[in-house]
Design a protein around this motif. Sequence first.
Motif, PDB file in Angstrom:
ATOM      1  N   PRO A 176       0.829  -1.214   0.000  1.00 30.36           N
ATOM      2  CA  PRO A 176       0.000   0.000   0.000  1.00 30.36           C
ATOM      3  C   PRO A 176       0.864   1.264   0.000  1.00 30.36           C
ATOM      4  O   PRO A 176       1.860   1.351   0.709  1.00 30.36           O
ATOM      5  N   ARG A 177       0.482   2.204  -0.813  1.00 32.63           N
ATOM      6  CA  ARG A 177       1.191   3.474  -0.920  1.00 32.63           C
ATOM      7  C   ARG A 177       0.187   4.609  -0.799  1.00 32.63           C
ATOM      8  O   ARG A 177      -0.994   4.442  -1.085  1.00 32.63           O
ATOM      9  N   PRO A 178       0.658   5.788  -0.400  1.00 31.83           N
ATOM     10  CA  PRO A 178      -0.259   6.933  -0.302  1.00 31.83           C
ATOM     11  C   PRO A 178      -0.847   7.319  -1.656  1.00 31.83           C
ATOM     12  O   PRO A 178      -1.971   7.787  -1.740  1.00 31.83           O
ATOM     13  N   ASN A 179      -0.087   7.100  -2.720  1.00 31.52           N
ATOM     14  CA  ASN A 179      -0.556   7.450  -4.053  1.00 31.52           C
ATOM     15  C   ASN A 179      -0.858   6.164  -4.825  1.00 31.52           C
ATOM     16  O   ASN A 179       0.058   5.467  -5.252  1.00 31.52           O
ATOM     17  N   PRO A 180      -2.124   5.833  -5.060  1.00 34.42           N
ATOM     18  CA  PRO A 180      -2.450   4.582  -5.751  1.00 34.42           C
ATOM     19  C   PRO A 180      -1.960   4.550  -7.197  1.00 34.42           C
ATOM     20  O   PRO A 180      -1.802   3.471  -7.775  1.00 34.42           O
ATOM     21  N   LEU A 181      -1.682   5.705  -7.774  1.00 39.30           N
ATOM     22  CA  LEU A 181      -1.161   5.732  -9.140  1.00 39.30           C
ATOM     23  C   LEU A 181       0.194   5.030  -9.212  1.00 39.30           C
ATOM     24  O   LEU A 181       0.507   4.377 -10.217  1.00 39.30           O
ATOM     25  N   MET A 182       0.988   5.130  -8.155  1.00 41.01           N
ATOM     26  CA  MET A 182       2.285   4.452  -8.126  1.00 41.01           C
ATOM     27  C   MET A 182       2.112   2.931  -8.168  1.00 41.01           C
ATOM     28  O   MET A 182       2.899   2.234  -8.799  1.00 41.01           O
ATOM     29  N   ASN A 183       1.084   2.426  -7.493  1.00 37.55           N
ATOM     30  CA  ASN A 183       0.804   0.985  -7.541  1.00 37.55           C
ATOM     31  C   ASN A 183       0.450   0.554  -8.959  1.00 37.55           C
ATOM     32  O   ASN A 183       0.913  -0.483  -9.429  1.00 37.55           O
ATOM     33  N   ILE A 184      -0.376   1.336  -9.612  1.00 34.37           N
ATOM     34  CA  ILE A 184      -0.797   0.998 -10.965  1.00 34.37           C
ATOM     35  C   ILE A 184       0.390   1.032 -11.921  1.00 34.37           C
ATOM     36  O   ILE A 184       0.558   0.142 -12.752  1.00 34.37           O
ATOM     37  N   LEU A 185       1.239   2.049 -11.800  1.00 33.80           N
ATOM     38  CA  LEU A 185       2.409   2.147 -12.666  1.00 33.80           C
ATOM     39  C   LEU A 185       3.393   1.008 -12.416  1.00 33.80           C
ATOM     40  O   LEU A 185       3.960   0.450 -13.360  1.00 33.80           O
ATOM     41  N   ALA A 186       3.599   0.644 -11.162  1.00 33.74           N
ATOM     42  CA  ALA A 186       4.502  -0.464 -10.836  1.00 33.74           C
ATOM     43  C   ALA A 186       3.944  -1.781 -11.375  1.00 33.74           C
ATOM     44  O   ALA A 186       4.690  -2.599 -11.922  1.00 33.74           O
ATOM     45  N   LEU A 187       2.657  -1.987 -11.242  1.00 39.82           N
ATOM     46  CA  LEU A 187       2.043  -3.213 -11.760  1.00 39.82           C
ATOM     47  C   LEU A 187       2.128  -3.273 -13.281  1.00 39.82           C
ATOM     48  O   LEU A 187       2.472  -4.311 -13.855  1.00 39.82           O
ATOM     49  N   ALA A 188       1.839  -2.163 -13.940  1.00 39.61           N
ATOM     50  CA  ALA A 188       1.897  -2.134 -15.407  1.00 39.61           C
ATOM     51  C   ALA A 188       3.331  -2.323 -15.901  1.00 39.61           C
ATOM     52  O   ALA A 188       3.582  -3.108 -16.829  1.00 39.61           O
ATOM     53  N   GLY A 189       4.275  -1.629 -15.287  1.00 43.82           N
ATOM     54  CA  GLY A 189       5.673  -1.761 -15.703  1.00 43.82           C
ATOM     55  C   GLY A 189       6.224  -3.147 -15.444  1.00 43.82           C
ATOM     56  O   GLY A 189       6.923  -3.722 -16.286  1.00 43.82           O
ATOM     57  N   GLY A 190       5.912  -3.705 -14.298  1.00 41.90           N
ATOM     58  CA  GLY A 190       6.367  -5.052 -13.979  1.00 41.90           C
ATOM     59  C   GLY A 190       5.759  -6.100 -14.891  1.00 41.90           C
ATOM     60  O   GLY A 190       6.444  -7.027 -15.332  1.00 41.90           O
ATOM     61  N   SER A 191       4.491  -5.944 -15.196  1.00 42.90           N
ATOM     62  CA  SER A 191       3.824  -6.883 -16.105  1.00 42.90           C
ATOM     63  C   SER A 191       4.444  -6.816 -17.488  1.00 42.90           C
ATOM     64  O   SER A 191       4.639  -7.845 -18.140  1.00 42.90           O
ATOM     65  N   TYR A 192       4.749  -5.604 -17.957  1.00 43.85           N
ATOM     66  CA  TYR A 192       5.357  -5.446 -19.274  1.00 43.85           C
ATOM     67  C   TYR A 192       6.737  -6.106 -19.318  1.00 43.85           C
ATOM     68  O   TYR A 192       7.059  -6.820 -20.268  1.00 43.85           O
ATOM     69  N   LEU A 193       7.550  -5.880 -18.291  1.00 42.79           N
ATOM     70  CA  LEU A 193       8.882  -6.493 -18.267  1.00 42.79           C
ATOM     71  C   LEU A 193       8.789  -8.020 -18.237  1.00 42.79           C
ATOM     72  O   LEU A 193       9.540  -8.704 -18.938  1.00 42.79           O
ATOM     73  N   ALA A 194       7.895  -8.551 -17.425  1.00 46.63           N
ATOM     74  CA  ALA A 194       7.739 -10.002 -17.344  1.00 46.63           C
ATOM     75  C   ALA A 194       7.258 -10.568 -18.677  1.00 46.63           C
ATOM     76  O   ALA A 194       7.728 -11.621 -19.116  1.00 46.63           O
TER      77      ALA A 194
END
Length: 80
Positions: free
Chosen positions: A41-59
């Motif tokens: 959990p982070r104060p800014n949920p946009l960071m979670n979405i960006l991390a998930l999208a970036g990680g999914s793309y790399l994988a």
Amino acid sequence: MANIISASTGSLMNGEPNLSATERGIYMLAGLGLAAAAAKPRPNPLMNILALAGGSYLAWRGYVGNCPVKAALMGSHESD
């Protein structure tokens, strides 16, 4: 409409793999690690979405074995 979707999906998955087995493993580990970090959990949920999208793309790039960034940097060898 279905032909457009299948054509664009096919173009994402087609192409000769340009990553070695080691590079593919690193891409997948880094991508899955980044996606797992998105669960924190982070104060800014946009960071979670960006991390998930970036990680999914790399994988995904590691799984497919074709990296468009590496292809652009190394140049096209199809004309040889």
